[in-house]
Design an enzyme around this catalytic site. Structure first.
Site, mmCIF file in Angstrom:
data_model
loop_
_atom_site.group_PDB
_atom_site.id
_atom_site.type_symbol
_atom_site.label_atom_id
_atom_site.label_comp_id
_atom_site.label_asym_id
_atom_site.label_seq_id
_atom_site.Cartn_x
_atom_site.Cartn_y
_atom_site.Cartn_z
ATOM 1 N N LYS A 67 0.813 -1.228 0.000
ATOM 2 C CA LYS A 67 0.000 0.000 0.000
ATOM 3 C C LYS A 67 0.850 1.284 0.000
ATOM 4 C CE LYS A 67 -3.892 -2.131 2.408
ATOM 5 N NZ LYS A 67 -4.877 -2.018 3.501
ATOM 6 N N ASP A 104 -9.965 2.414 3.004
ATOM 7 C CA ASP A 104 -9.977 1.671 4.275
ATOM 8 C C ASP A 104 -10.680 2.464 5.379
ATOM 9 O OD1 ASP A 104 -8.648 -0.653 3.446
ATOM 10 O OD2 ASP A 104 -6.679 0.244 3.773
ATOM 11 N N GLY A 131 0.614 2.192 13.574
ATOM 12 C CA GLY A 131 1.247 1.768 12.330
ATOM 13 C C GLY A 131 0.406 2.184 11.132
HETATM 14 P P1 ATR Z 1 0.041 -2.220 10.083
HETATM 15 O O1 ATR Z 1 0.294 -1.712 8.701
HETATM 16 O O2 ATR Z 1 -0.779 -3.492 10.143
HETATM 17 O O3 ATR Z 1 -0.480 -1.176 10.996
HETATM 18 P P2 ATR Z 1 2.639 -1.878 11.205
HETATM 19 O O4 ATR Z 1 2.793 -0.581 10.511
HETATM 20 O O5 ATR Z 1 3.797 -2.840 11.300
HETATM 21 O O6 ATR Z 1 1.468 -2.729 10.578
HETATM 22 O O7 ATR Z 1 2.092 -1.563 12.679
HETATM 23 C C1 ATR Z 1 1.787 -2.578 13.596
HETATM 24 C C2 ATR Z 1 1.138 -1.941 14.817
HETATM 25 O O8 ATR Z 1 0.777 -2.982 15.745
HETATM 26 C C3 ATR Z 1 2.053 -1.019 15.590
HETATM 27 O O9 ATR Z 1 1.282 -0.014 16.201
HETATM 28 C C4 ATR Z 1 2.665 -1.977 16.620
HETATM 29 O O10 ATR Z 1 3.162 -1.342 17.771
HETATM 30 P P3 ATR Z 1 4.666 -0.700 17.783
HETATM 31 O O11 ATR Z 1 4.611 0.521 16.951
HETATM 32 O O12 ATR Z 1 4.942 -0.435 19.200
HETATM 33 O O13 ATR Z 1 5.547 -1.779 17.170
HETATM 34 C C5 ATR Z 1 1.453 -2.781 16.969
HETATM 35 N N1 ATR Z 1 1.751 -4.092 17.559
HETATM 36 C C6 ATR Z 1 2.143 -5.200 16.910
HETATM 37 N N2 ATR Z 1 2.262 -6.245 17.771
HETATM 38 C C7 ATR Z 1 1.918 -5.774 19.003
HETATM 39 C C8 ATR Z 1 1.816 -6.352 20.319
HETATM 40 N N3 ATR Z 1 2.116 -7.640 20.537
HETATM 41 N N4 ATR Z 1 1.431 -5.548 21.339
HETATM 42 C C9 ATR Z 1 1.139 -4.251 21.122
HETATM 43 N N5 ATR Z 1 1.202 -3.649 19.912
HETATM 44 C C10 ATR Z 1 1.586 -4.393 18.871
#
Ligand code: ATR
Length: 274
Positions: A67, A104, A131
């Site tokens: 994306k 979205d 994210g």
């Molecule tokens: P996406 O495009 O799906 O949003 P991303 O940009 O990699 O993917 O973002 C993932 C999000 O999920 C982030 O906010 C991440 O938190 P961090 O910025 O602190 O990494 C969050 N996330 C993923 N696994 C997590 C977990 N086990 N607990 C809390 N937050 C999580």
């Protein structure tokens, strides 16, 4: 007349439900179109998309992990909501060429309003995650007249970076206990790893609606926690998936399909796959 061609480009893409959704929309609206899954190599999104459009394709959805690359590819030819998201999930052809959009956030807003049975105006929303998924929905959420959006993220600095206007506030997990949010939305990818986020249970219990942008055959761990905490209502992201597809269909064809029957069929398909 030849059949107009559409598709979803991703990697992986085999499990995408978009062909089923758009085929149902086409039948319902009496529009002759074909919609298929298009697997692009990880380093080959642009070549794949260019070939599809060079061969007469009319539009694509873009999914993981392309994306952001699709947004860069579209350059200046993007809608305001795609610019706010920094990501494109829908590319259409108009008289001047290709342009990128992001449906979205509109999909999430439509689904939340449907589930709440009213507008979001005046509501307080808690958004978990900072994210791409969280960024993608902020713009459309803000257009609904929400009173505020509190953003909580494991990496707090990313929440601070997203909170770039007065109604957005980056908050720490410790500080939100005891607060009443009307709607809680999980935009983290934690459910993908089968991980439940630990939130103060009163935050989940007080919410009118707890929503997980992920979906599956079973309730996600986050929704399981929310139900245990006594949330008034819970929902997964299947509705958002169908609504963003309906918005894409509208972008391409200028017709807004009805979504209830498609949502019910997909839910049945998912449950049968258990
Ligand atoms: P996406 O495009 O799906 O949003 P991303 O940009 O990699 O993917 O973002 C993932 C999000 O999920 C982030 O906010 C991440 O938190 P961090 O910025 O602190 O990494 C969050 N996330 C993923 N696994 C997590 C977990 N086990 N607990 C809390 N937050 C999580």
């Amino acid at each position: 007349m030849t059949t107009d061609r559409y598709g979803v480009v991703g990697h992986p893409v085999a499990h995408s439900l978009s062909p089923q959704i758009h085929t149902a929309f086409a039948q319902q609206t009496g529009i002759d179109l074909q919609y298929r899954r298009i697997l692009a190599p990880l380093d080959g999104f642009i070549a794949t998309a260019e070939t599809f459009f060079d061969e007469g394709g009319r539009g694509i959805n873009v999914t993981v992990p392309f994306k952001i690359e699709a947004f860069a590819w579209c350059g200046e030819r993007v809608t305001a909501r795609a610019r706010r998201a920094g990501a494109v999930n829908c590319v259409a052809v108009d008289a001047e060429g290709l342009h990128g959009d992001n449906t979205d956030g509109a999909g999430l807003v439509d689904d939340l309003q449907r589930l709440l049975g009213r507008s979001l105006a005046g509501s307080r929303l808690l958004l978990l995650g900072a994210g791409g998924a969280a960024r993608g929905v902020l713009g459309p959420l803000l257009t609904t007249g929400l009173r505020s959006i509190a953003i909580v993220n494991r990496d707090h600095a990313k929440a601070v970076a997203l909170a770039d206007e007065p109604r957005l506030e980056a908050r720490s997990l410790d500080s939100i206990g005891g607060e009443a949010f009307d709607v809680v939305v999980n935009a983290t990818s934690a459910s993908l790893g089968g991980v439940a986020l630990t939130l103060p249970s009163d935050v989940l219990g007080n919410a009118r609606l707890v929503y997980d942008m992920m979906y599956g055959a079973e309730p996600t761990p986050f929704l399981f926690e929310a139900e245990r905490a006594g949330a008034h209502a819970t929902a997964d992201g299947l509705g958002m998936l169908v609504e963003q597809a309906a918005e894409s269909f509208f972008v391409w064809r200028g017709v807004r399909p009805r979504t209830e029957a498609v949502r019910a069929t997909l839910r049945a398909t998912l449950q049968a796959s258990r």
